[in-house]
Enzyme design. Structure first.
Site, PDB file in Angstrom:
ATOM      1  N   ASP A 168      32.491  32.201 168.886  1.00 36.76           N
ATOM      2  CA  ASP A 168      31.697  33.542 169.539  1.00 36.76           C
ATOM      3  C   ASP A 168      32.855  34.206 168.835  1.00 36.76           C
ATOM      4  O   ASP A 168      33.794  34.688 169.726  1.00 36.76           O
ATOM      5  CB  ASP A 168      31.196  33.569 171.231  1.00 36.76           C
ATOM      6  CG  ASP A 168      30.072  34.622 171.165  1.00 36.76           C
ATOM      7  OD1 ASP A 168      30.506  36.087 171.074  1.00 36.76           O
ATOM      8  OD2 ASP A 168      29.447  33.964 171.538  1.00 36.76           O
TER       9      ASP A 168
ATOM     10  N   TYR B  32      16.629  42.218 159.038  1.00 36.79           N
ATOM     11  CA  TYR B  32      16.028  41.682 160.002  1.00 36.79           C
ATOM     12  C   TYR B  32      15.474  41.276 159.547  1.00 36.79           C
ATOM     13  O   TYR B  32      16.711  39.917 159.152  1.00 36.79           O
ATOM     14  CB  TYR B  32      16.420  41.924 161.247  1.00 36.79           C
ATOM     15  CG  TYR B  32      17.102  40.805 162.493  1.00 36.79           C
ATOM     16  CD1 TYR B  32      18.031  40.541 162.852  1.00 36.79           C
ATOM     17  CD2 TYR B  32      16.180  41.007 163.573  1.00 36.79           C
ATOM     18  CE1 TYR B  32      18.455  39.422 163.082  1.00 36.79           C
ATOM     19  CE2 TYR B  32      16.052  39.617 164.093  1.00 36.79           C
ATOM     20  CZ  TYR B  32      17.399  38.817 164.317  1.00 36.79           C
ATOM     21  OH  TYR B  32      17.584  37.653 165.178  1.00 36.79           O
TER      22      TYR B  32
ATOM     23  N   GLY C 112      26.774  34.575 174.237  1.00 40.22           N
ATOM     24  CA  GLY C 112      25.481  35.318 174.023  1.00 40.22           C
ATOM     25  C   GLY C 112      24.789  34.908 174.966  1.00 40.22           C
ATOM     26  O   GLY C 112      25.020  33.991 175.938  1.00 40.22           O
ATOM     27  N   PHE C 113      23.664  35.608 175.324  1.00 38.16           N
ATOM     28  CA  PHE C 113      22.676  35.691 176.334  1.00 38.16           C
ATOM     29  C   PHE C 113      22.286  34.084 176.200  1.00 38.16           C
ATOM     30  O   PHE C 113      22.246  33.491 177.108  1.00 38.16           O
ATOM     31  CB  PHE C 113      21.398  36.567 176.217  1.00 38.16           C
ATOM     32  CG  PHE C 113      20.444  36.052 176.646  1.00 38.16           C
ATOM     33  CD1 PHE C 113      19.997  35.878 177.935  1.00 38.16           C
ATOM     34  CD2 PHE C 113      18.519  36.366 175.888  1.00 38.16           C
ATOM     35  CE1 PHE C 113      18.626  35.989 178.473  1.00 38.16           C
ATOM     36  CE2 PHE C 113      18.242  35.900 176.408  1.00 38.16           C
ATOM     37  CZ  PHE C 113      17.955  35.189 177.901  1.00 38.16           C
ATOM     38  N   ILE C 114      21.002  34.024 175.791  1.00 41.73           N
ATOM     39  CA  ILE C 114      20.898  32.720 175.487  1.00 41.73           C
ATOM     40  C   ILE C 114      21.902  31.437 174.726  1.00 41.73           C
ATOM     41  O   ILE C 114      21.687  30.301 175.681  1.00 41.73           O
ATOM     42  CB  ILE C 114      19.919  32.502 173.988  1.00 41.73           C
ATOM     43  CG1 ILE C 114      18.647  33.965 174.126  1.00 41.73           C
ATOM     44  CG2 ILE C 114      19.017  30.810 173.874  1.00 41.73           C
ATOM     45  CD1 ILE C 114      17.780  32.729 172.998  1.00 41.73           C
TER      46      ILE C 114
ATOM     47  N   GLY D 126      28.838  39.057 172.234  1.00 37.32           N
ATOM     48  CA  GLY D 126      29.063  38.292 174.045  1.00 37.32           C
ATOM     49  C   GLY D 126      29.720  38.769 174.781  1.00 37.32           C
ATOM     50  O   GLY D 126      30.164  39.686 174.564  1.00 37.32           O
TER      51      GLY D 126
ATOM     52  N   LYS E 296      16.520  36.755 158.061  1.00 38.89           N
ATOM     53  CA  LYS E 296      16.013  35.107 158.983  1.00 38.89           C
ATOM     54  C   LYS E 296      16.030  34.684 158.135  1.00 38.89           C
ATOM     55  O   LYS E 296      15.551  33.439 157.994  1.00 38.89           O
ATOM     56  CB  LYS E 296      15.873  35.888 160.227  1.00 38.89           C
ATOM     57  CG  LYS E 296      17.240  36.198 162.002  1.00 38.89           C
ATOM     58  CD  LYS E 296      17.997  35.285 161.527  1.00 38.89           C
ATOM     59  CE  LYS E 296      18.475  35.303 162.604  1.00 38.89           C
ATOM     60  NZ  LYS E 296      19.144  34.146 163.417  1.00 38.89           N
TER      61      LYS E 296
ATOM     62  N   LEU F 200      23.483  29.863 166.935  1.00 36.19           N
ATOM     63  CA  LEU F 200      22.671  31.212 167.424  1.00 36.19           C
ATOM     64  C   LEU F 200      23.513  32.142 167.505  1.00 36.19           C
ATOM     65  O   LEU F 200      22.994  33.373 167.710  1.00 36.19           O
ATOM     66  CB  LEU F 200      22.497  30.609 168.978  1.00 36.19           C
ATOM     67  CG  LEU F 200      21.523  30.134 169.841  1.00 36.19           C
ATOM     68  CD1 LEU F 200      21.079  29.031 169.548  1.00 36.19           C
ATOM     69  CD2 LEU F 200      21.770  30.251 171.788  1.00 36.19           C
TER      70      LEU F 200
ATOM     71  N   ALA G 281      18.481  28.790 164.400  1.00 36.38           N
ATOM     72  CA  ALA G 281      18.142  29.567 165.416  1.00 36.38           C
ATOM     73  C   ALA G 281      17.211  31.063 164.800  1.00 36.38           C
ATOM     74  O   ALA G 281      17.904  31.680 164.118  1.00 36.38           O
ATOM     75  CB  ALA G 281      18.402  30.445 166.949  1.00 36.38           C
TER      76      ALA G 281
END
Ligand code: UDP
Length: 357
Positions: A42, A160, A21-23, A47, A164, A87, A128
């Site tokens: 993943d 969401y 993914g991005f991060i 991603g 979380k 993540l 995360a």
């Protein structure tokens, strides 16, 4: 005189869920540069392999394609890990609103699988989490103790934040009852190269629109504010947090230090990129399904992360915007990627239909 054997350097084995993914992909690059052995888990839902292009030849990297919902797979991947950076999550407001059940499953059961596996392996976990958990609390400088003000759990946006919040609670119970060494980070609007606008994230969305000469879609009155932080500032701090004994069992905010309205962000992007685009205010009812609630303001207090791991988000918003622009221009659309994401190279045709194909 013969020299003694070289000093043993302890190699760390890190698992990064969501590593494509991005991060995640930025974190993978950082860990490999530090000499870690890295395993990415993943499912490539959001991603992409392209995010790992810079490191794909590395012998210290393995990539496992699969879901965190697959408990035997999660166990096998984490079994020999020293650290797990968790993540993997269903992220992006647009995706959450579109696929609420899938997002709930991944964010709840997936995290439970990861925590349980890490606990058996006696691995450290960096979980995360997100500033979304503070919901509609518009306080000046949210601290980790700030109250959560959430809308109805029947509205998909809040699922969401709800999921979380449960993830954090679960991690904390594992810490207290089972001795799991887990640190929680609440990320506030992390942005930078490789973030896609496809799931609604504002910075790549607006930068892409500005580069293509399309109107910049600012939702509502545009006076809602955010504090954007640069992925390059976040990633090293995540690793330091995972290694900080005093971080276990605690949560840490990490966000940018500059508060800006979305309208001012759009103006800044147009100015920096010398774009011919104009700004178009789009009512929330048009941008999102009816009944959607936005956060009016979200400002972090980073004191705890600064004290614990020296978190210091230095990269300015103008630098971030230019880095995102550069990354979008370098990017070729994936097969099946939306045309709207394709961006002409500098000096290329500034037209909505210009692509690299
Ligand atoms: N936003 C916008 N135009 C876009 C995408 C998002 O005005 O094209 C707004 C969105 O409504 C929100 C802010 O920008 O007020 C940040 O949105 P994002 O989805 O990036 O993050 P989050 O809402 O999770 O902070």
């Amino acid at each position: 005189m013969p020299e003694g054997p070289p000093e043993e350097v302890e190699l760390m084995k890190s698992v990064v869920t969501g590593g494509a993914g991005f991060i995640g992909s930025h974190l993978v690059e950082h860990l490999l540069a530090q000499g870690d052995e890295v395993v990415v888990l993943d499912d490539f839902s959001t991603g992409s392999r392209r995010n790992l292009a810079a490191v794909e030849g590395s012998s210290a990297l393995s990539v496992v394609e699969g879901s965190i919902l697959d408990r035997p797979l999660v166990d096998a991947v984490i079994e020999h890990a020293d650290r797990v950076f968790h993540l993997a999550a269903a992220v992006g407001v647009r995706r959450i609103v579109k696929e609420p059940l899938e997002c709930l499953r991944v964010n709840l059961h997936g995290t439970e699988n990861v925590l349980a596996a890490a606990c058996s392996a006696e691995a450290v976990v960096l979980l995360a989490s997100t500033s979304e958990i503070y919901g509609k609390n518009t306080s000046d400088g949210l601290t980790e103790e700030s109250d959560r003000i959430l809308g109805s759990p029947l509205k998909s946006r809040w699922t969401y934040a709800a999921a979380k919040g449960i993830d954090e609670a679960m991690a904390h119970v594992y810490f207290e009852r089972h001795g799991l060494r887990v640190a929680i980070v609440r990320l506030f609007n992390t942005v930078g190269p490789r973030q896609t606008g496809r799931y609604g994230m504002v910075v790549p969305n607006l930068v892409g629109q500005a580069v293509r000469g399309e109107p910049l879609t600012v939702y509502g009155d545009g006076l809602q504010t955010r504090c954007f932080s640069y992925v390059g500032d976040i990633v090293p701090a995540l690793v330091r947090l995972a290694d900080a004994r005093e971080a276990y069992g605690r949560a840490f905010n990490m966000g940018g230090s500059q508060e800006i309205s979305i309208l001012s962000l759009a103006e800044l992007i147009i100015e920096l990129l010398r774009s011919p685009s104009r700004i178009e205010l789009v009512p929330y009812d048009v941008a999102y399904p009816q009944g959607f609630e936005d956060m009016r303001r979200r400002v972090p207090d980073n004191t705890k992360a600064r004290k614990c791991v020296g978190f210091d988000p230095r990269t300015r918003l103008d630098e971030i915007v230019l880095a995102v622009e550069k990354s979008l221009r370098a990017q070729k659309p994936l097969d099946g990627a939306s045309e709207a994401e394709a961006v002409p190279a500098r000096g290329g045709k500034n037209s909505a239909s210009a692509t690299f194909r």
